[in-house]
Design a protein around this motif. Sequence first.
Motif, PDB file in Angstrom:
ATOM      1  N   ARG A   1       0.829  -1.210   0.000  1.00  0.00           N
ATOM      2  CA  ARG A   1       0.000   0.000   0.000  1.00  0.00           C
ATOM      3  C   ARG A   1       0.862   1.258   0.000  1.00  0.00           C
ATOM      4  N   LEU A   2       1.909   1.276   0.802  1.00  0.00           N
ATOM      5  CA  LEU A   2       2.803   2.436   0.824  1.00  0.00           C
ATOM      6  C   LEU A   2       3.452   2.651  -0.541  1.00  0.00           C
ATOM      7  N   ALA A   3       3.786   1.558  -1.220  1.00  0.00           N
ATOM      8  CA  ALA A   3       4.377   1.675  -2.554  1.00  0.00           C
ATOM      9  C   ALA A   3       3.378   2.256  -3.543  1.00  0.00           C
ATOM     10  N   ILE A   4       2.127   1.825  -3.459  1.00  0.00           N
ATOM     11  CA  ILE A   4       1.094   2.341  -4.364  1.00  0.00           C
ATOM     12  C   ILE A   4       0.836   3.816  -4.100  1.00  0.00           C
ATOM     13  N   GLU A   5       0.768   4.191  -2.835  1.00  0.00           N
ATOM     14  CA  GLU A   5       0.497   5.590  -2.491  1.00  0.00           C
ATOM     15  C   GLU A   5       1.637   6.511  -2.920  1.00  0.00           C
ATOM     16  N   ALA A   6       2.828   5.958  -3.120  1.00  0.00           N
ATOM     17  CA  ALA A   6       3.967   6.764  -3.564  1.00  0.00           C
ATOM     18  C   ALA A   6       3.938   7.024  -5.069  1.00  0.00           C
ATOM     19  N   VAL A   7       3.090   6.307  -5.799  1.00  0.00           N
ATOM     20  CA  VAL A   7       2.973   6.501  -7.250  1.00  0.00           C
ATOM     21  C   VAL A   7       2.040   7.670  -7.530  1.00  0.00           C
ATOM     22  N   ASP A   8       2.460   8.567  -8.376  1.00  0.00           N
ATOM     23  CA  ASP A   8       1.644   9.731  -8.735  1.00  0.00           C
ATOM     24  C   ASP A   8       0.400   9.266  -9.497  1.00  0.00           C
ATOM     25  N   PRO A   9      -0.801   9.533  -8.966  1.00  0.00           N
ATOM     26  CA  PRO A   9      -2.028   9.110  -9.653  1.00  0.00           C
ATOM     27  C   PRO A   9      -2.170   9.707 -11.058  1.00  0.00           C
ATOM     28  N   LYS A  10      -1.486  10.825 -11.300  1.00  0.00           N
ATOM     29  CA  LYS A  10      -1.589  11.446 -12.629  1.00  0.00           C
ATOM     30  C   LYS A  10      -1.022  10.548 -13.727  1.00  0.00           C
ATOM     31  N   LEU A  11      -0.045   9.727 -13.369  1.00  0.00           N
ATOM     32  CA  LEU A  11       0.492   8.785 -14.359  1.00  0.00           C
ATOM     33  C   LEU A  11      -0.569   7.772 -14.775  1.00  0.00           C
ATOM     34  N   GLU A  12      -1.332   7.305 -13.809  1.00  0.00           N
ATOM     35  CA  GLU A  12      -2.405   6.361 -14.099  1.00  0.00           C
ATOM     36  C   GLU A  12      -3.528   7.047 -14.876  1.00  0.00           C
ATOM     37  N   GLN A  13      -3.823   8.284 -14.497  1.00  0.00           N
ATOM     38  CA  GLN A  13      -4.878   9.022 -15.183  1.00  0.00           C
ATOM     39  C   GLN A  13      -4.508   9.309 -16.631  1.00  0.00           C
ATOM     40  N   ALA A  14      -3.226   9.587 -16.865  1.00  0.00           N
ATOM     41  CA  ALA A  14      -2.780   9.855 -18.232  1.00  0.00           C
ATOM     42  C   ALA A  14      -2.956   8.628 -19.107  1.00  0.00           C
ATOM     43  N   ALA A  15      -2.634   7.456 -18.564  1.00  0.00           N
ATOM     44  CA  ALA A  15      -2.811   6.220 -19.324  1.00  0.00           C
ATOM     45  C   ALA A  15      -4.293   5.954 -19.577  1.00  0.00           C
ATOM     46  N   ALA A  16      -5.128   6.275 -18.599  1.00  0.00           N
ATOM     47  CA  ALA A  16      -6.563   6.052 -18.753  1.00  0.00           C
ATOM     48  C   ALA A  16      -7.158   6.957 -19.821  1.00  0.00           C
ATOM     49  N   THR A  17      -6.648   8.195 -19.928  1.00  0.00           N
ATOM     50  CA  THR A  17      -7.171   9.117 -20.936  1.00  0.00           C
ATOM     51  C   THR A  17      -6.832   8.670 -22.354  1.00  0.00           C
ATOM     52  N   LEU A  18      -5.820   7.806 -22.476  1.00  0.00           N
ATOM     53  CA  LEU A  18      -5.444   7.284 -23.792  1.00  0.00           C
ATOM     54  C   LEU A  18      -6.266   6.051 -24.176  1.00  0.00           C
ATOM     55  N   GLY A  19      -7.220   5.721 -23.318  1.00  0.00           N
ATOM     56  CA  GLY A  19      -8.125   4.626 -23.641  1.00  0.00           C
ATOM     57  C   GLY A  19      -7.807   3.305 -22.967  1.00  0.00           C
ATOM     58  N   ALA A  20      -6.799   3.259 -22.126  1.00  0.00           N
ATOM     59  CA  ALA A  20      -6.447   2.013 -21.450  1.00  0.00           C
ATOM     60  C   ALA A  20      -7.451   1.702 -20.353  1.00  0.00           C
ATOM     61  N   SER A  21      -7.795   0.445 -20.230  1.00  0.00           N
ATOM     62  CA  SER A  21      -8.711   0.018 -19.172  1.00  0.00           C
ATOM     63  C   SER A  21      -7.989   0.043 -17.835  1.00  0.00           C
ATOM     64  N   ARG A  22      -8.776   0.012 -16.757  1.00  0.00           N
ATOM     65  CA  ARG A  22      -8.163   0.063 -15.436  1.00  0.00           C
ATOM     66  C   ARG A  22      -7.211  -1.110 -15.187  1.00  0.00           C
ATOM     67  N   PRO A  23      -7.590  -2.352 -15.521  1.00  0.00           N
ATOM     68  CA  PRO A  23      -6.632  -3.460 -15.336  1.00  0.00           C
ATOM     69  C   PRO A  23      -5.349  -3.283 -16.148  1.00  0.00           C
ATOM     70  N   TRP A  24      -5.500  -2.747 -17.385  1.00  0.00           N
ATOM     71  CA  TRP A  24      -4.317  -2.543 -18.224  1.00  0.00           C
ATOM     72  C   TRP A  24      -3.435  -1.431 -17.671  1.00  0.00           C
ATOM     73  N   VAL A  25      -4.042  -0.394 -17.134  1.00  0.00           N
ATOM     74  CA  VAL A  25      -3.278   0.684 -16.496  1.00  0.00           C
ATOM     75  C   VAL A  25      -2.486   0.135 -15.313  1.00  0.00           C
ATOM     76  N   PHE A  26      -3.149  -0.696 -14.533  1.00  0.00           N
ATOM     77  CA  PHE A  26      -2.460  -1.270 -13.378  1.00  0.00           C
ATOM     78  C   PHE A  26      -1.296  -2.152 -13.819  1.00  0.00           C
ATOM     79  N   ALA A  27      -1.525  -2.981 -14.836  1.00  0.00           N
ATOM     80  CA  ALA A  27      -0.499  -3.936 -15.275  1.00  0.00           C
ATOM     81  C   ALA A  27       0.686  -3.255 -15.929  1.00  0.00           C
ATOM     82  N   THR A  28       0.444  -2.162 -16.665  1.00  0.00           N
ATOM     83  CA  THR A  28       1.520  -1.542 -17.445  1.00  0.00           C
ATOM     84  C   THR A  28       2.126  -0.302 -16.794  1.00  0.00           C
TER      85      THR A  28
END
Length: 240
Positions: A122-149
């Motif tokens: 959990r501490l490792a996840i909280e250290a990741v900037d959510p904007k990186l995940e949001q940027a991948a999501a805006t490109l059409g990636a699904s949530r599981p794919w965002v998590f995996a990549t």
Amino acid sequence: MLDGLPDGLTTALSPDEWRAVALSLKVSFWATVLSLPFGVAIAYVLARQEFWGKQALNGLVHLPLILPPVVTGYLLLLTFGRKGMIGSFLDQTFGLVFAFRWTGAALAAAVMAFPLMVRAIRLAIEAVDPKLEQAAATLGASRPWVFATVTLPLILPGVIAGAILAFAKAMGEFGATITFVSNIPGQTQTLPSAIYSFLQVPGGDAKAMQLVLIAIAIALAALFLSEWVGRTVARRIAGS
């Protein structure tokens, strides 16, 4: 108390004692491997999701840390024993028995180590900037794919650290294990249980010390491995 210790330390371990060491490694390995996917999922939910009951889930995950281990073992016996609500179903449906079996030792170790695993991830996840995940999501990636990549590669050092920490905790688990599966040599007797058994008999101090030294060596090896793997993975991620 430790009279004759040097001679005792030079005595080879008996087959039963080596079985206790091997069983501890087996129990800790499966406890870690089988609980890791659940640990990653729970850690992600607690780090990234907001929902009703989140604090209750967080409290439930960390409950084994604050409950006496004997209480946890007793609750496991009530739940996963042959007459337990879940244990009877697993026994009758799949022939899977936990109580007084090595599988139960693995379950008890996994439950006791799970909070430490979840916290590290959990501490490792909280250290990741959510904007990186949001940027991948805006490109059409699904949530599981965002998590995996995106998320998983970034939190990999934390996942590895959590897994090794859980393995080390599982190696040292005693209270919940002995309550749930007892202390049967060759079947459910793990390294801590074997140490406890030797301390209960006259002249068993030297044998207990041998096993203590083995336990310390395994714990230190797990710690050094965690540090080395975490740094190696972190360097590769930074260089990619």
